[in-house]
Design a protein around this motif. Structure first.
Motif, PDB file in Angstrom:
ATOM      1  N   PHE A 261       0.896  -1.116  -0.023  1.00  0.00           N
ATOM      2  CA  PHE A 261       0.252  -0.119   0.128  1.00  0.00           C
ATOM      3  C   PHE A 261       0.798   1.067   0.011  1.00  0.00           C
TER       4      PHE A 261
ATOM      5  N   ASN B 160      -1.603   7.992  -0.275  1.00  0.00           N
ATOM      6  CA  ASN B 160      -1.477   9.185  -1.621  1.00  0.00           C
ATOM      7  C   ASN B 160      -1.622  10.707  -0.933  1.00  0.00           C
TER       8      ASN B 160
ATOM      9  N   GLU C 134      -3.766   3.227  -1.025  1.00  0.00           N
ATOM     10  CA  GLU C 134      -4.079   2.663  -1.826  1.00  0.00           C
ATOM     11  C   GLU C 134      -3.494   1.612  -2.295  1.00  0.00           C
ATOM     12  N   LYS C 135      -3.603   0.580  -2.823  1.00  0.00           N
ATOM     13  CA  LYS C 135      -2.730  -0.717  -3.354  1.00  0.00           C
ATOM     14  C   LYS C 135      -1.938  -0.203  -4.497  1.00  0.00           C
TER      15      LYS C 135
END
Length: 183
Positions: free
Chosen positions: A160, A163, A168-169
């Motif tokens: 991960f 951001n 997020e992945k």
């Protein structure tokens, strides 16, 4: 950039765990744990420059290619006083060994792990950070003897990246591909 590496349960178990997290959040107004899907943190948040991300991905592929899938057993609840409630992992040694192998790889990258620890206590967080001490004191007795059983196959790692607003992945997952040689 800020990253962390996790083990994520299969869809069915993930959905069941998510419902537990949502129920807890509704009852006790502790929503921070809902920011991420249910997971076991393998490597806590660490910093590396964005330009090293491709190299990190390459290294994680190398590690995961040498890993065998294994089962994780979940049983009951645990807590870290005074503000964390989680679902406990019973076979911690398998996760700890994987942690050690990945940590070695990250040491080669000279990353800065923010909450540096020698070892980990594998768990799936239900409530954290925004759980006040007072609410913890009310909530923990309701969960301390509550039953929970679950099991899932660990077949991959998930990376991960933060951001700036949420995690997020990064490009799917890193599948375990180790095969015993057959003679």
């Amino acid at each position: 950039e800020l990253y962390f590496i996790a083990l994520v349960p299969d869809k069915k178990l993930k959905k069941e765990l998510q419902l537990i997290k949502e129920d807890f959040a509704d009852k006790f107004h502790s929503h921070h744990a809902l920011k991420l899907p249910p997971h076991i943190t393998l490597i806590p948040p660490f910093k590396i420059p964005l330009e090293k991300e491709e190299y990190l991905i390459t290294k994680l592929k190398e590690v995961s290619n040498n890993e065998k899938p294994f089962s994780i057993k979940l049983s009951g609840y645990g807590s870290f006083k005074p503000r964390v409630i989680f679902i406990d992992v019973k076979n911690k040694k398998l996760v700890a060994k994987l942690f050690g192998r990945i940590k070695e790889t990250l040491n080669d990258l000279s990353v800065e792990i923010l909450a540096e620890k020698e070892d980990i206590i594998p768990h799936i967080t239900i409530a954290t950070r925004d759980l006040s001490r007072e609410v913890y004191k009310r909530a923990w007795p309701q969960y301390s003897n509550r039953a929970f059983k679950g099991k899932f196959e660990v077949k991959d790692l998930v990376l991960f990246r933060h951001n700036g607003k949420h995690w997020e992945k990064v490009q799917g997952s890193f599948t375990f591909n180790y095969k015993d040689s057959e003679d």
